[in-house]
Scaffold this motif. Structure first.
Motif, PDB file in Angstrom:
ATOM      1  N   GLN A  59      13.812   0.589  -3.164  1.00 46.58           N
ATOM      2  CA  GLN A  59      13.244  -0.197  -4.252  1.00 46.58           C
ATOM      3  C   GLN A  59      13.713  -1.647  -4.184  1.00 46.58           C
ATOM      4  O   GLN A  59      12.918  -2.576  -4.384  1.00 46.58           O
ATOM      5  CB  GLN A  59      13.628   0.413  -5.601  1.00 46.58           C
ATOM      6  CG  GLN A  59      12.898   1.709  -5.932  1.00 46.58           C
ATOM      7  CD  GLN A  59      13.277   2.248  -7.299  1.00 46.58           C
ATOM      8  OE1 GLN A  59      14.081   1.658  -8.016  1.00 46.58           O
ATOM      9  NE2 GLN A  59      12.696   3.370  -7.678  1.00 46.58           N
ATOM     10  N   CYS A  60      15.008  -1.828  -3.903  1.00 49.05           N
ATOM     11  CA  CYS A  60      15.563  -3.185  -3.825  1.00 49.05           C
ATOM     12  C   CYS A  60      14.912  -3.981  -2.699  1.00 49.05           C
ATOM     13  O   CYS A  60      14.480  -5.126  -2.890  1.00 49.05           O
ATOM     14  CB  CYS A  60      17.074  -3.123  -3.606  1.00 49.05           C
ATOM     15  SG  CYS A  60      18.003  -2.554  -5.044  1.00 49.05           S
ATOM     16  N   PHE A  61      14.835  -3.394  -1.516  1.00 45.28           N
ATOM     17  CA  PHE A  61      14.232  -4.077  -0.376  1.00 45.28           C
ATOM     18  C   PHE A  61      12.759  -4.393  -0.639  1.00 45.28           C
ATOM     19  O   PHE A  61      12.281  -5.485  -0.335  1.00 45.28           O
ATOM     20  CB  PHE A  61      14.355  -3.208   0.883  1.00 45.28           C
ATOM     21  CG  PHE A  61      15.646  -3.396   1.619  1.00 45.28           C
ATOM     22  CD1 PHE A  61      15.793  -4.419   2.535  1.00 45.28           C
ATOM     23  CD2 PHE A  61      16.717  -2.550   1.392  1.00 45.28           C
ATOM     24  CE1 PHE A  61      16.982  -4.594   3.219  1.00 45.28           C
ATOM     25  CE2 PHE A  61      17.909  -2.714   2.068  1.00 45.28           C
ATOM     26  CZ  PHE A  61      18.050  -3.744   2.995  1.00 45.28           C
ATOM     27  N   THR A  62      12.024  -3.427  -1.206  1.00 46.85           N
ATOM     28  CA  THR A  62      10.595  -3.611  -1.434  1.00 46.85           C
ATOM     29  C   THR A  62      10.330  -4.677  -2.479  1.00 46.85           C
ATOM     30  O   THR A  62       9.467  -5.555  -2.293  1.00 46.85           O
ATOM     31  CB  THR A  62       9.956  -2.275  -1.873  1.00 46.85           C
ATOM     32  OG1 THR A  62      10.232  -1.274  -0.891  1.00 46.85           O
ATOM     33  CG2 THR A  62       8.460  -2.423  -2.027  1.00 46.85           C
TER      34      THR A  62
ATOM     35  N   ALA B  27      12.024  -4.060   4.618  1.00 45.33           N
ATOM     36  CA  ALA B  27      11.579  -3.062   3.636  1.00 45.33           C
ATOM     37  C   ALA B  27      10.832  -1.926   4.325  1.00 45.33           C
ATOM     38  O   ALA B  27      11.004  -0.751   3.989  1.00 45.33           O
ATOM     39  CB  ALA B  27      10.692  -3.726   2.583  1.00 45.33           C
ATOM     40  N   LEU B  28      10.003  -2.252   5.321  1.00 50.89           N
ATOM     41  CA  LEU B  28       9.262  -1.230   6.053  1.00 50.89           C
ATOM     42  C   LEU B  28      10.188  -0.317   6.851  1.00 50.89           C
ATOM     43  O   LEU B  28       9.899   0.863   7.038  1.00 50.89           O
ATOM     44  CB  LEU B  28       8.240  -1.880   6.987  1.00 50.89           C
ATOM     45  CG  LEU B  28       6.977  -2.427   6.309  1.00 50.89           C
ATOM     46  CD1 LEU B  28       6.150  -3.232   7.303  1.00 50.89           C
ATOM     47  CD2 LEU B  28       6.138  -1.288   5.733  1.00 50.89           C
ATOM     48  N   VAL B  29      11.312  -0.864   7.330  1.00 49.90           N
ATOM     49  CA  VAL B  29      12.305  -0.027   8.013  1.00 49.90           C
ATOM     50  C   VAL B  29      12.767   1.086   7.075  1.00 49.90           C
ATOM     51  O   VAL B  29      12.847   2.261   7.454  1.00 49.90           O
ATOM     52  CB  VAL B  29      13.515  -0.864   8.488  1.00 49.90           C
ATOM     53  CG1 VAL B  29      14.664   0.048   8.915  1.00 49.90           C
ATOM     54  CG2 VAL B  29      13.127  -1.768   9.656  1.00 49.90           C
ATOM     55  N   LYS B  30      13.052   0.726   5.828  1.00 52.38           N
ATOM     56  CA  LYS B  30      13.505   1.716   4.848  1.00 52.38           C
ATOM     57  C   LYS B  30      12.403   2.717   4.514  1.00 52.38           C
ATOM     58  O   LYS B  30      12.651   3.927   4.417  1.00 52.38           O
ATOM     59  CB  LYS B  30      13.982   1.018   3.571  1.00 52.38           C
ATOM     60  CG  LYS B  30      15.156   0.062   3.784  1.00 52.38           C
ATOM     61  CD  LYS B  30      16.371   0.798   4.310  1.00 52.38           C
ATOM     62  CE  LYS B  30      17.550  -0.133   4.522  1.00 52.38           C
ATOM     63  NZ  LYS B  30      18.713   0.584   5.110  1.00 52.38           N
ATOM     64  N   HIS B  31      11.181   2.228   4.349  1.00 52.36           N
ATOM     65  CA  HIS B  31      10.062   3.124   4.052  1.00 52.36           C
ATOM     66  C   HIS B  31       9.805   4.092   5.208  1.00 52.36           C
ATOM     67  O   HIS B  31       9.440   5.252   4.985  1.00 52.36           O
ATOM     68  CB  HIS B  31       8.798   2.317   3.764  1.00 52.36           C
ATOM     69  CG  HIS B  31       8.723   1.779   2.376  1.00 52.36           C
ATOM     70  ND1 HIS B  31       8.272   2.521   1.305  1.00 52.36           N
ATOM     71  CD2 HIS B  31       9.055   0.554   1.876  1.00 52.36           C
ATOM     72  CE1 HIS B  31       8.309   1.784   0.203  1.00 52.36           C
ATOM     73  NE2 HIS B  31       8.779   0.584   0.523  1.00 52.36           N
ATOM     74  N   SER B  32       9.983   3.613   6.440  1.00 50.50           N
ATOM     75  CA  SER B  32       9.681   4.451   7.608  1.00 50.50           C
ATOM     76  C   SER B  32      10.670   5.596   7.784  1.00 50.50           C
ATOM     77  O   SER B  32      10.477   6.459   8.643  1.00 50.50           O
ATOM     78  CB  SER B  32       9.641   3.596   8.883  1.00 50.50           C
ATOM     79  OG  SER B  32      10.918   3.053   9.184  1.00 50.50           O
ATOM     80  N   GLU B  33      11.718   5.620   6.983  1.00 48.40           N
ATOM     81  CA  GLU B  33      12.649   6.751   7.006  1.00 48.40           C
ATOM     82  C   GLU B  33      12.085   7.942   6.224  1.00 48.40           C
ATOM     83  O   GLU B  33      12.635   9.036   6.274  1.00 48.40           O
ATOM     84  CB  GLU B  33      13.999   6.330   6.428  1.00 48.40           C
ATOM     85  CG  GLU B  33      14.733   5.288   7.279  1.00 48.40           C
ATOM     86  CD  GLU B  33      16.019   4.809   6.640  1.00 48.40           C
ATOM     87  OE1 GLU B  33      16.307   5.245   5.503  1.00 48.40           O
ATOM     88  OE2 GLU B  33      16.738   4.001   7.258  1.00 48.40           O
TER      89      GLU B  33
ATOM     90  N   SER C 136       0.813  -1.221   0.000  1.00 46.24           N
ATOM     91  CA  SER C 136       0.000   0.000   0.000  1.00 46.24           C
ATOM     92  C   SER C 136       0.847   1.271   0.000  1.00 46.24           C
ATOM     93  O   SER C 136       0.322   2.361  -0.237  1.00 46.24           O
ATOM     94  CB  SER C 136      -0.917   0.015   1.228  1.00 46.24           C
ATOM     95  OG  SER C 136      -0.171   0.243   2.424  1.00 46.24           O
ATOM     96  N   LEU C 137       2.141   1.136   0.236  1.00 50.17           N
ATOM     97  CA  LEU C 137       3.014   2.307   0.283  1.00 50.17           C
ATOM     98  C   LEU C 137       3.432   2.713  -1.124  1.00 50.17           C
ATOM     99  O   LEU C 137       3.466   1.879  -2.038  1.00 50.17           O
ATOM    100  CB  LEU C 137       4.247   2.004   1.140  1.00 50.17           C
ATOM    101  CG  LEU C 137       3.971   1.598   2.585  1.00 50.17           C
ATOM    102  CD1 LEU C 137       5.266   1.258   3.306  1.00 50.17           C
ATOM    103  CD2 LEU C 137       3.231   2.698   3.323  1.00 50.17           C
ATOM    104  N   PRO C 138       3.765   3.983  -1.341  1.00 46.34           N
ATOM    105  CA  PRO C 138       4.199   4.439  -2.675  1.00 46.34           C
ATOM    106  C   PRO C 138       5.365   3.607  -3.194  1.00 46.34           C
ATOM    107  O   PRO C 138       6.315   3.322  -2.448  1.00 46.34           O
ATOM    108  CB  PRO C 138       4.613   5.892  -2.422  1.00 46.34           C
ATOM    109  CG  PRO C 138       3.811   6.312  -1.226  1.00 46.34           C
ATOM    110  CD  PRO C 138       3.699   5.097  -0.365  1.00 46.34           C
ATOM    111  N   GLN C 139       5.294   3.206  -4.448  1.00 46.91           N
ATOM    112  CA  GLN C 139       6.319   2.342  -5.037  1.00 46.91           C
ATOM    113  C   GLN C 139       7.135   3.044  -6.129  1.00 46.91           C
ATOM    114  O   GLN C 139       8.029   2.438  -6.717  1.00 46.91           O
ATOM    115  CB  GLN C 139       5.658   1.094  -5.640  1.00 46.91           C
ATOM    116  CG  GLN C 139       4.775   0.323  -4.679  1.00 46.91           C
ATOM    117  CD  GLN C 139       5.534  -0.309  -3.542  1.00 46.91           C
ATOM    118  OE1 GLN C 139       6.653  -0.784  -3.727  1.00 46.91           O
ATOM    119  NE2 GLN C 139       4.962  -0.288  -2.348  1.00 46.91           N
TER     120      GLN C 139
END
Length: 596
Positions: free
Chosen positions: A170-173, A220-226, A159-162
């Motif tokens: 991008q790599c983690f996601t 991946a969420l760790v990276k997004h949460s930044e 659901s997060l922006p891709q």
């Protein structure tokens, strides 16, 4: 909130009143019930009046006309004081609450139900606070039919922006979504098999696939949460509740809990999310976690709570920056910072543990930390120099690009130093005197950070306040590890970090020359230690990682120590030369600052 607290008092009063005599008369039982109801209404009206007077009326009002017990009045007075416009009064109220160990259960519940977010966070960051101040988290919403936590986690990530993302994110996601979709498909309609590159699973056959997939999604969420806007999306899509469910399900999995805490700590950097985090019940979990004997669990909780505590913490601790001391609120003024920077394959906590022997090295603090500690800066140094703020940083490293998930340019010393410098400045590093303590490649990062800071006016305070640097076996002129891995091919696809440590690395030579030029007119002290014993790499390879000539910076004292590369920063015991000489250097370099 106050109404719930009132009911606690009412029920306590009814419970402690004289019980009615037994009777076989039905009508008398009705009369007693009616009387009890009248008493309940009367008590509620009185306590509501008390609440209104204390929480809404002027603080100087007297309470002589209020029909309430003295110790109950003190509780309500503290609540009123905790909402004062005077910051000093609020802090004093929280301190007095945290020191209350003689109250009845219902009095702690009054505070828990009636206090505001600021007070609750302050209590969680108070060392002596009773855990009865914290209500249990609210019930979690039920999972959707035919769904699982793994599937919910994947939906949250999807659901997060891709688009328009950093390459690393991008790599983690992409990896997490690919592996999770194949795992879910296998669970619902066939045998589970390796998907994507398959390697992470191949490296740990013993793990349950769903738990492994959850780890990918959490990373991946760790990276997004930044990214602040992504934190908003995580919150809006029920992420706080889902993370709480995972945290409870994986109590015996430190890796899962660590990543959950990293996400929560990143979300806490956004002040507009604080009320939602508190309402979701996370503060109760953090208040318990910060008291844990496990260094990692306590430190992750301390980071999140510090980011929530805008009352006493002006700094913000980004991912990878951990305060080892003080982790709680304290009246002890902080006069200087000591920063610990680990090296290749190191970590914020395990690098700085006591040298392993027959003792447990799981990261759990022993009962007597003066004899054995899982993190000597947190226990020994904090006790010997309580006026210090002790920070340890963490960043990902690898020996080989075989397992790399992010673009290799992000692993260069130049990139890492800029990233760490930005994070440390956000944590207030440079506002007071600084000592840098580094091991192996961490020393190269320290040199590069200081060089970068010297070029930026906004970072000038870091340079001006640097009092000293300690280098533990730092390969200023290269390492045999790099030569061995590149030439003998011990490592498959040596990572950029390893390549930069080779003796013929142009970047390493430039860094050394530039730092010597920079340091020649600076007023800071330097102390270097170097190993004299070889280190086992794997079960068969024995290697002298950093020889004497490579550890010689050309400034300050260089002290050889009869240990290997891994143990050069791990004292055997508190009275060992390695720790005592380190302590002496810190005290000498900060002598004038600690006196003030």
């Amino acid at each position: 909130m106050s109404l719930a607290a009132c009911c606690v008092i009412c029920y306590r009063r009814m419970g402690t009143s004289t019980p009615p005599p037994k009777s076989s008369t039905y009508w008398r039982e009705i009369r007693i019930t009616y009387q009890a109801r009248k008493e309940l209404h009367k008590a509620v009206r009185k306590v509501l009046a008390t609440s209104a007077r204390i929480l809404r009326g002027p603080f100087a009002d007297t309470f002589s006309t209020v029909d309430i017990e003295d110790h109950d009045c003190a509780v309500w007075l503290l609540l009123r004081k905790s909402r004062s416009d005077d910051r000093a009064a609020r802090l004093q109220a929280v301190q007095e609450m945290s020191e209350a160990h003689h109250w009845h259960d219902y009095q702690y519940r009054i505070i828990a139900q009636a206090c505001d977010m600021r007070t609750l966070t302050g209590l969680a960051r108070s060392k002596e606070s009773d855990l009865r101040f914290f209500l249990r988290p609210p019930p979690l919403p039920s999972l959707k039919e035919d769904s699982s936590t793994e599937e919910e986690l994947r939906h949250l990530l999807a659901s997060l922006p891709q688009t328009d993302l950093d390459e690393c994110i991008q790599c983690f996601t992409a990896l997490a979504l690919s592996e999770s979709s194949q795992s879910l498909a296998a669970q619902k309609g066939g045998l589970w098999c390796f998907g994507g590159n398959g390697l992470p699973y191949a490296e740990s056959f013993g793990e349950v696939p769903s738990a492994t997939v959850e780890m990918f999604c959490l990373e991946a969420l760790v990276k997004h949460s930044e990214i602040p806007t992504h934190c908003d999306k995580i919150e809006a899509n029920g992420g706080l509740q889902l993370l709480q469910r995972l945290y409870q399900l994986h109590k015996d999995c430190p890796k899962v809990q660590r990543n959950i805490m990293r996400i929560l700590g990143n979300m806490a950097l956004n002040e507009h999310l604080h009320s939602t985090i508190v309402r979701s019940g996370w503060v109760s979990i953090l208040a318990e976690a910060i008291k844990s004997q496990h260094i990692m669990e306590a430190s992750h909780a301390a980071r999140t709570l510090a980011n929530l505590d805008r009352e006493t913490v002006p700094d913000k601790y980004q991912d990878g920056v951990y305060v080892l001391h003080p982790q709680y609120r304290t009246s002890q003024p902080v006069k200087a910072d000591v920063l610990f920077i680990h090296g290749l394959m190191g970590a914020a906590f395990k690098t700085w543990r006591q040298q392993d022997s027959d003792q447990d090295s799981t990261g759990k603090a022993s009962e007597d930390e003066s004899k054995h500690t899982a993190c000597w800066p947190k226990s020994w140094l904090a006790r010997d120099c309580p006026a210090l703020r002790i920070i340890s940083v963490e960043y990902d490293t690898s020996l080989s690009d075989w397992r790399a998930k992010c673009p290799t340019e992000r692993k260069s010393i130049a990139f890492r130093s800029n990233e760490l410098l930005r994070k440390l400045r956000a944590a207030g590093v440079g506002d007071r005197p600084v000592i840098w303590v580094s091991h192996s490649m961490g020393g190269l990062l320290v040199k590069k950070m200081l060089l970068e800071a010297s070029k930026k006016p906004e970072m000038s305070t870091i340079i001006n306040n640097t009092r000293g640097i300690i280098f533990y076996s730092v390969p200023h002129h290269g390492s045999h590890l790099a030569e061995y891995s590149v030439n003998i091919r011990y490592l498959l696809f040596p990572s950029l970090e390893v390549k930069e440590l080779s003796k013929d690395s142009p970047a390493l030579k430039t860094l050394q020359d530039d730092f010597l030029e920079f340091a020649k007119d600076k007023n800071f002290q330097v102390l270097s230690f170097v190993e004299t014993l070889p280190t086992y790499i794997g079960s068969m390879i024995k290697l002298h990682v950093v020889p004497l000539e490579s550890a010689d910076l050309g400034l300050g004292d260089l002290i050889p120590v009869d240990v290997n590369h891994l143990n050069i920063c791990k004292p055997k015991k508190k009275d060992a030369f390695l720790y005592q000489r380190t302590l002496q250097f810190i005290r000498d370099a900060l002598a004038k600052d600690l006196e003030n």
